[in-house]
Scaffold this motif. Sequence first.
Motif, PDB file in Angstrom:
ATOM      1  N   LYS A  50       0.777  -1.132   0.126  1.00  0.00           N
ATOM      2  CA  LYS A  50      -0.183  -0.124  -0.078  1.00  0.00           C
ATOM      3  C   LYS A  50       0.946   1.116   0.149  1.00  0.00           C
ATOM      4  CE  LYS A  50      -3.851  -2.221   2.481  1.00  0.00           C
ATOM      5  NZ  LYS A  50      -4.504  -2.114   3.832  1.00  0.00           N
ATOM      6  N   VAL A  51       0.341   2.322  -0.653  1.00  0.00           N
ATOM      7  CA  VAL A  51       0.777   3.589  -0.394  1.00  0.00           C
ATOM      8  C   VAL A  51       0.093   4.659   0.301  1.00  0.00           C
ATOM      9  CG1 VAL A  51       1.850   5.522  -1.837  1.00  0.00           C
ATOM     10  CG2 VAL A  51       2.176   3.122  -2.499  1.00  0.00           C
ATOM     11  N   LEU A  52       0.601   5.146   1.350  1.00  0.00           N
ATOM     12  CA  LEU A  52      -0.301   5.952   2.385  1.00  0.00           C
ATOM     13  C   LEU A  52       0.498   7.481   2.053  1.00  0.00           C
ATOM     14  CD1 LEU A  52      -1.321   5.501   5.976  1.00  0.00           C
ATOM     15  CD2 LEU A  52      -0.495   7.678   5.095  1.00  0.00           C
ATOM     16  N   SER A  64       3.635  17.106   0.214  1.00  0.00           N
ATOM     17  CA  SER A  64       2.813  15.844   0.505  1.00  0.00           C
ATOM     18  C   SER A  64       3.834  14.791   0.803  1.00  0.00           C
ATOM     19  CB  SER A  64       1.908  15.089  -0.476  1.00  0.00           C
ATOM     20  OG  SER A  64       0.999  16.149  -0.904  1.00  0.00           O
ATOM     21  N   PHE A  65       3.598  13.839   1.847  1.00  0.00           N
ATOM     22  CA  PHE A  65       4.554  12.771   2.227  1.00  0.00           C
ATOM     23  C   PHE A  65       4.014  11.302   1.628  1.00  0.00           C
ATOM     24  CE2 PHE A  65       5.348  16.524   4.666  1.00  0.00           C
ATOM     25  CZ  PHE A  65       6.846  16.284   4.450  1.00  0.00           C
ATOM     26  N   LYS A  66       4.751  10.511   1.069  1.00  0.00           N
ATOM     27  CA  LYS A  66       4.317   9.314   0.590  1.00  0.00           C
ATOM     28  C   LYS A  66       5.113   8.228   1.100  1.00  0.00           C
ATOM     29  CE  LYS A  66       5.163   8.301  -3.813  1.00  0.00           C
ATOM     30  NZ  LYS A  66       4.977   8.294  -5.306  1.00  0.00           N
ATOM     31  N   TYR A  67       4.497   7.075   1.863  1.00  0.00           N
ATOM     32  CA  TYR A  67       5.096   6.022   2.438  1.00  0.00           C
ATOM     33  C   TYR A  67       4.685   4.600   1.987  1.00  0.00           C
ATOM     34  CZ  TYR A  67       5.470   9.852   5.919  1.00  0.00           C
ATOM     35  OH  TYR A  67       5.831  10.955   6.430  1.00  0.00           O
ATOM     36  N   ALA A  68       5.335   3.715   1.573  1.00  0.00           N
ATOM     37  CA  ALA A  68       5.195   2.537   1.310  1.00  0.00           C
ATOM     38  C   ALA A  68       4.704   1.581   2.520  1.00  0.00           C
ATOM     39  CB  ALA A  68       6.299   2.094   0.451  1.00  0.00           C
ATOM     40  N   LEU A  69       3.788   0.914   2.598  1.00  0.00           N
ATOM     41  CA  LEU A  69       3.656  -0.008   3.630  1.00  0.00           C
ATOM     42  C   LEU A  69       3.588  -1.470   3.230  1.00  0.00           C
ATOM     43  CD1 LEU A  69       0.477   1.562   5.177  1.00  0.00           C
ATOM     44  CD2 LEU A  69       2.818   2.228   5.600  1.00  0.00           C
ATOM     45  N   ILE A  70       4.517  -2.186   3.320  1.00  0.00           N
ATOM     46  CA  ILE A  70       4.695  -3.533   2.925  1.00  0.00           C
ATOM     47  C   ILE A  70       4.580  -4.584   3.838  1.00  0.00           C
ATOM     48  CG2 ILE A  70       6.535  -5.130   1.590  1.00  0.00           C
ATOM     49  CD1 ILE A  70       7.827  -2.696   0.885  1.00  0.00           C
ATOM     50  N   PRO A  71       3.378  -5.366   3.553  1.00  0.00           N
ATOM     51  CA  PRO A  71       3.324  -6.690   4.293  1.00  0.00           C
ATOM     52  C   PRO A  71       4.572  -7.440   4.701  1.00  0.00           C
ATOM     53  CG  PRO A  71       1.577  -6.493   2.908  1.00  0.00           C
ATOM     54  CD  PRO A  71       2.611  -5.618   2.464  1.00  0.00           C
ATOM     55  N   LEU A  80      11.500  -1.923  -4.405  1.00  0.00           N
ATOM     56  CA  LEU A  80      10.956  -0.793  -4.260  1.00  0.00           C
ATOM     57  C   LEU A  80      12.086   0.377  -4.402  1.00  0.00           C
ATOM     58  CD1 LEU A  80       7.831  -0.593  -1.770  1.00  0.00           C
ATOM     59  CD2 LEU A  80       8.049  -1.208  -4.361  1.00  0.00           C
ATOM     60  N   ASN A  81      11.899   1.548  -5.057  1.00  0.00           N
ATOM     61  CA  ASN A  81      12.781   2.602  -5.402  1.00  0.00           C
ATOM     62  C   ASN A  81      12.594   3.468  -4.193  1.00  0.00           C
ATOM     63  OD1 ASN A  81      14.288   4.747  -6.214  1.00  0.00           O
ATOM     64  ND2 ASN A  81      13.138   5.150  -8.121  1.00  0.00           N
ATOM     65  N   ARG A  82      13.444   3.547  -3.250  1.00  0.00           N
ATOM     66  CA  ARG A  82      13.529   4.035  -2.169  1.00  0.00           C
ATOM     67  C   ARG A  82      13.223   5.702  -2.152  1.00  0.00           C
ATOM     68  NH1 ARG A  82      14.200   1.514   2.769  1.00  0.00           N
ATOM     69  NH2 ARG A  82      14.539  -0.766   2.647  1.00  0.00           N
ATOM     70  N   ILE A  88       9.801   3.712   3.871  1.00  0.00           N
ATOM     71  CA  ILE A  88       9.160   2.086   3.705  1.00  0.00           C
ATOM     72  C   ILE A  88       8.969   1.533   5.118  1.00  0.00           C
ATOM     73  CG2 ILE A  88       9.871   0.172   2.683  1.00  0.00           C
ATOM     74  CD1 ILE A  88      11.318   1.553   0.329  1.00  0.00           C
ATOM     75  N   ILE A  89       7.701   1.026   5.250  1.00  0.00           N
ATOM     76  CA  ILE A  89       7.379   0.582   6.661  1.00  0.00           C
ATOM     77  C   ILE A  89       6.881  -0.879   6.288  1.00  0.00           C
ATOM     78  CG2 ILE A  89       5.763   0.869   8.467  1.00  0.00           C
ATOM     79  CD1 ILE A  89       6.005   3.781   7.420  1.00  0.00           C
TER      80      ILE A  89
END
Length: 380
Positions: A50-52, A64-71, A80-82, A88-89
């Motif tokens: 997901k991307v929050l 804006s701030f964009k965070y990748a949520l990875i199971p 992912l491209n950091r 990245i969480i």
Amino acid sequence: MKKLLLFIALLGIVACKNEPKTLDNNKQDIAVSHFKYAKGFHIASNKNFKVLTIKNPWPKSEKSFKYALIPRENLATLTLNRNEFDGIITTPVEKIVVTSTTHIPALELLEVEQTLVGFPGTDYVSSKKTRALIDGEKIRELGKNEGINTEVLLELQPEVVVGFGIDGNNKTFETIKKSGIPVMYNGDWVETSPLAKAEWIKFFGALFNKTAKADSIFNTIEKNYNQAKQLASKVKRTPTVLSGALHKDVWYLPSGTSPEAQLLKDANVNYLWQDTAAEGSLALSFEAVFTKAKNADIWLSPSYYNSLENLKKANEHYTQFDAFKNKNIYSFVNITGPTGGVTYYEKGTARPDLVLKDIIKVCHPNVLPNYQTHFFKPLP
């Protein structure tokens, strides 16, 4: 030769299967969650992560701030491209630091308070469940919010720090980010309605893979809020209401477009400044307030004053208001935890349904005859 070519092809297929996948977020999105009330964030989901996105972390924010949520189970197969993300969480988060007491009720409602490992200003925490963790040394003291003890925080190694920004200039957060720990800006306090603020429980739901539970909790809060609002709407007499108090010769009180004014409107009271429009609080002179509110029926939230006597000592002119003479002044400052943390400041944002019911009980006592207020009590 054919057998050799087939063998080489099979090797290629196996290699592709074992190779980490680099995903193009723009192509992989399959659903974007926009929320009913909250405007400050949205979540884009695909089958792998997901991307929050936080859109409004502080007033007039231009970034804006964009965070990748990875199971956790997808970590080994995703690359992912950091540079595309502010963090990245891995989810569900197992170790977290939050920096506002308003974040704590969400953790408790989602039953993940045991993941909290550090907090700045633990004395401000009033909740029994989280206080038990603090007293049991499960949650470390991190100092002051504006100057978090980064040495202790780095020792704790949380997977994410949930902070809030006033203007985007926080050197401590920059130090934390440089150490490799993501900092997520929670903008619940910027929202313009009580239910929008409460809907940020879905932000925490995404971090802990508890989206369905967060949705269910919020739906209950929304239902309770709207039911109370409906009951109040039937009341014919609407008492006049004053709010705030002086601070260095300036009387601060909610503008008519604030979440606080929305609560008063939904409680069906006549807030005397409900027709004003301004960002933040109104700043008025004593004379302007006294002229308009001398005969107000009820006075809510007179700053930090915790008794009529203290209010009188601060300024003798307060005694000239009818609400003072009739002892119709109500505040939340006297409901605290064992170390002095004001419960309203912790729980009020997450539970606007309880705040609304409190105001209705104060202003229309017969509407909720069996209800006991959680926050607002008459000043002694």
